[in-house]
Design an enzyme around this catalytic site. Structure first.
Site, mmCIF file in Angstrom:
data_model
loop_
_atom_site.group_PDB
_atom_site.id
_atom_site.type_symbol
_atom_site.label_atom_id
_atom_site.label_comp_id
_atom_site.label_asym_id
_atom_site.label_seq_id
_atom_site.Cartn_x
_atom_site.Cartn_y
_atom_site.Cartn_z
ATOM 1 C CG ASN A 79 -6.685 -1.351 0.561
ATOM 2 O OD1 ASN A 79 -5.947 -0.818 -0.254
ATOM 3 N ND2 ASN A 79 -6.234 -1.884 1.684
ATOM 4 C CG HIS B 185 -3.513 3.064 2.154
ATOM 5 N ND1 HIS B 185 -3.746 2.678 0.855
ATOM 6 C CD2 HIS B 185 -3.661 1.937 2.920
ATOM 7 C CE1 HIS B 185 -4.010 1.385 0.830
ATOM 8 N NE2 HIS B 185 -3.974 0.910 2.068
ATOM 9 C CB CYS C 253 -0.939 -0.007 1.190
ATOM 10 S SG CYS C 253 -2.027 -1.433 1.149
HETATM 11 O O1 UT7 Z 1 -4.085 -1.708 3.236
HETATM 12 C C1 UT7 Z 1 -3.332 -2.690 3.865
HETATM 13 C C2 UT7 Z 1 -3.520 -2.638 5.270
HETATM 14 N N1 UT7 Z 1 -4.754 -3.266 5.662
HETATM 15 C C3 UT7 Z 1 -5.523 -2.640 6.500
HETATM 16 O O2 UT7 Z 1 -5.267 -1.507 6.849
HETATM 17 C C4 UT7 Z 1 -6.690 -3.400 7.095
HETATM 18 C C5 UT7 Z 1 -6.677 -3.240 8.579
HETATM 19 N N2 UT7 Z 1 -7.743 -3.966 9.274
HETATM 20 C C6 UT7 Z 1 -9.027 -3.577 9.195
HETATM 21 O O3 UT7 Z 1 -9.398 -2.660 8.488
HETATM 22 C C7 UT7 Z 1 -9.999 -4.285 10.100
HETATM 23 O O4 UT7 Z 1 -9.315 -5.038 11.052
HETATM 24 C C8 UT7 Z 1 -10.992 -5.224 9.348
HETATM 25 C C9 UT7 Z 1 -11.967 -4.383 8.557
HETATM 26 C C10 UT7 Z 1 -10.226 -6.159 8.442
HETATM 27 C C11 UT7 Z 1 -11.803 -6.033 10.345
HETATM 28 O O5 UT7 Z 1 -12.492 -5.170 11.248
HETATM 29 P P1 UT7 Z 1 -12.421 -5.423 12.816
HETATM 30 O O6 UT7 Z 1 -13.317 -4.431 13.427
HETATM 31 O O7 UT7 Z 1 -10.961 -5.394 13.204
HETATM 32 O O8 UT7 Z 1 -13.038 -6.850 12.945
HETATM 33 P P2 UT7 Z 1 -12.369 -8.181 13.551
HETATM 34 O O9 UT7 Z 1 -11.361 -8.738 12.624
HETATM 35 O O10 UT7 Z 1 -11.974 -7.892 14.968
HETATM 36 O O11 UT7 Z 1 -13.600 -9.154 13.544
HETATM 37 C C12 UT7 Z 1 -14.778 -8.905 14.348
HETATM 38 C C13 UT7 Z 1 -15.793 -9.990 14.063
HETATM 39 C C14 UT7 Z 1 -15.186 -11.392 14.106
HETATM 40 O O12 UT7 Z 1 -16.157 -12.228 14.674
HETATM 41 P P3 UT7 Z 1 -16.038 -12.675 16.228
HETATM 42 O O13 UT7 Z 1 -14.695 -13.347 16.344
HETATM 43 O O14 UT7 Z 1 -16.119 -11.394 17.000
HETATM 44 O O15 UT7 Z 1 -17.202 -13.574 16.392
HETATM 45 C C15 UT7 Z 1 -15.024 -11.757 12.673
HETATM 46 O O16 UT7 Z 1 -15.093 -13.137 12.432
HETATM 47 O O17 UT7 Z 1 -16.314 -9.811 12.734
HETATM 48 C C16 UT7 Z 1 -16.201 -11.057 12.019
HETATM 49 N N3 UT7 Z 1 -16.003 -10.747 10.614
HETATM 50 C C17 UT7 Z 1 -17.023 -10.517 9.780
HETATM 51 N N4 UT7 Z 1 -18.342 -10.491 9.956
HETATM 52 C C18 UT7 Z 1 -19.111 -10.196 8.898
HETATM 53 C C19 UT7 Z 1 -14.822 -10.608 9.920
HETATM 54 N N5 UT7 Z 1 -15.088 -10.300 8.646
HETATM 55 C C20 UT7 Z 1 -16.424 -10.222 8.531
HETATM 56 C C21 UT7 Z 1 -17.282 -9.928 7.458
HETATM 57 N N6 UT7 Z 1 -18.624 -9.923 7.683
HETATM 58 N N7 UT7 Z 1 -16.845 -9.649 6.215
#
Ligand code: UT7
Length: 335
Positions: A288, A258, A117
């Site tokens: 992204n 970004h 990125c």
């Molecule tokens: O550009 C390169 C760099 N990349 C980034 O900057 C990405 C950085 N990370 C993020 O933007 C965020 O961490 C995400 C958007 C990827 C995820 O958001 P989050 O608020 O950190 O969610 P999480 O990974 O903590 O997951 C929360 C819950 C989990 O369920 P449990 O364990 O709480 O039951 C996940 O399994 O959300 C679940 N989950 C989803 N639910 C519905 C993960 N993906 C999804 C989804 N739809 N697509």
């Protein structure tokens, strides 16, 4: 008296987004996710995706042709083409070489730059040094990625996040140093490699039937770990580059970060003390696009006439590696 410092300035911009659009509602059909979850956690509404065999070099050439519709650029005068990408057409030859041939840029050299990125920022800094040295007059810096090529369509934690697209800027000299790229602060930290990577296809894990069956040719991410590092990394570096250039919130016309997640953008903007109209966000429409996000943002800002000569502009990125950085631009005369 010493002669003025020659700077590199952005004289023209171009962009390309594939025709095919995939909405969150469409992803709901194949993944255990909802439009509401994607919007509230990321700010993303839709993304563009390549189709019918379209490649990163095709998107790059289309973005350069878009630039050339607005700005008279003789392809024979292009000195160098730098393509920031982690989804090259193939491992080699470089996408830059393929682009050179498709454009017929007979006097150019160039290379791909792999910094995920941060690929465009690292390329912009590199191109700037080439211009400042006096060696080159016209450098194209591209950020382009076809992320759909490396996304596991069954992985809801990554498939919702990414899109495809390309943006390009033309760097030319400003002999009196009054405008252009003024400062940069760039970093890498390999300890971040465990959190965002694609293991297959390189020398460590050459592609085999087994590696493909395991999905090693797909991007993998620990979203929470990357999120934490991104919020801190992008906010810290944005604040540092603003501070060392004496830029207070009221002096910054536009912050172009970004575009990975609206929450990361908001956290960085808050750290700088910026109001919403000082921050460019297009993550809702493009998602992204990895190296594409910042040049697409610059191009949108120019198209929307948000920038005037003399404006202070801050760019910031964070990505796999980890890689991150900030660049300060005194805006010039860009079409
Ligand atoms: O550009 C390169 C760099 N990349 C980034 O900057 C990405 C950085 N990370 C993020 O933007 C965020 O961490 C995400 C958007 C990827 C995820 O958001 P989050 O608020 O950190 O969610 P999480 O990974 O903590 O997951 C929360 C819950 C989990 O369920 P449990 O364990 O709480 O039951 C996940 O399994 O959300 C679940 N989950 C989803 N639910 C519905 C993960 N993906 C999804 C989804 N739809 N697509």
């Amino acid at each position: 008296m010493s002669s003025p410092r020659r700077t590199a300035t952005i004289t023209a911009v171009g962009k390309y987004l594939p025709e095919k659009v995939v909405t969150n509602a469409e992803l709901e059909e194949s993944l255990d996710t909802t439009d509401e979850w994607i919007r509230s956690r990321t700010g993303i509404h839709q993304r563009h995706m390549v189709s019918n065999g379209e490649t990163t070099s095709d998107m790059t050439v289309a973005a350069i042709r878009n630039l050339m519709e607005k700005y008279p650029l003789d392809v024979d005068k292009i000195d160098c083409i730098i393509v920031g990408t982690v989804t090259p057409d193939m491992l080699f030859p470089s996408t830059a070489a393929i682009v050179q041939q498709k454009l017929g840029a007979s006097n150019a050299w160039g290379f791909d730059l792999s910094a995920a990125c941060s690929g465009f920022l690292f390329g912009l800094d590199t191109g700037t040094r080439f211009i400042e040295s006096g060696r080159y007059e016209k450098v194209l810096v591209v950020g382009a990625d076809a992320m759909s090529a490396v996304i596991d369509p069954s992985d809801r934690s990554t498939a919702i996040l990414f899109g495809d697209g390309a943006g390009v800027v033309l760097l030319e000299p400003c002999e009196d140093g009054s405008e252009g790229i003024m400062d940069s602060l760039l970093r890498i930290d390999g300890s971040g490699g465990d959190y965002l990577y694609m293991i297959g296809g390189g020398s460590r894990q050459p592609a085999t039937a087994e590696s493909v069956a395991k999905g090693d040719h797909f991007l993998r991410q620990d979203g929470r770990a990357v999120y934490k590092a991104a919020v801190k990394g992008m906010a810290d570096i944005s604040a540092a580059i603003a501070q060392r250039n004496g830029l207070k919130a009221e002096n910054i016309r536009l912050f172009i970060p970004h575009q990975a997640n609206q929450r990361i953008i908001d956290a960085s903007a808050e750290r700088l003390g910026l109001a919403a109209e000082q921050v460019l966000s297009n993550v809702a429409m493009y998602a992204n696009t990895t190296a594409g996000t910042i040049p697409l943002g610059i191009c949108d800002a120019v198209e929307d006439k948000l920038l005037q000569p003399g404006d202070n502009v801050l760019l910031a990125a964070f990505g796999a590696g980890f890689t991150w950085g900030g660049i300060y631009i005194k805006w010039g005369h860009t079409v």
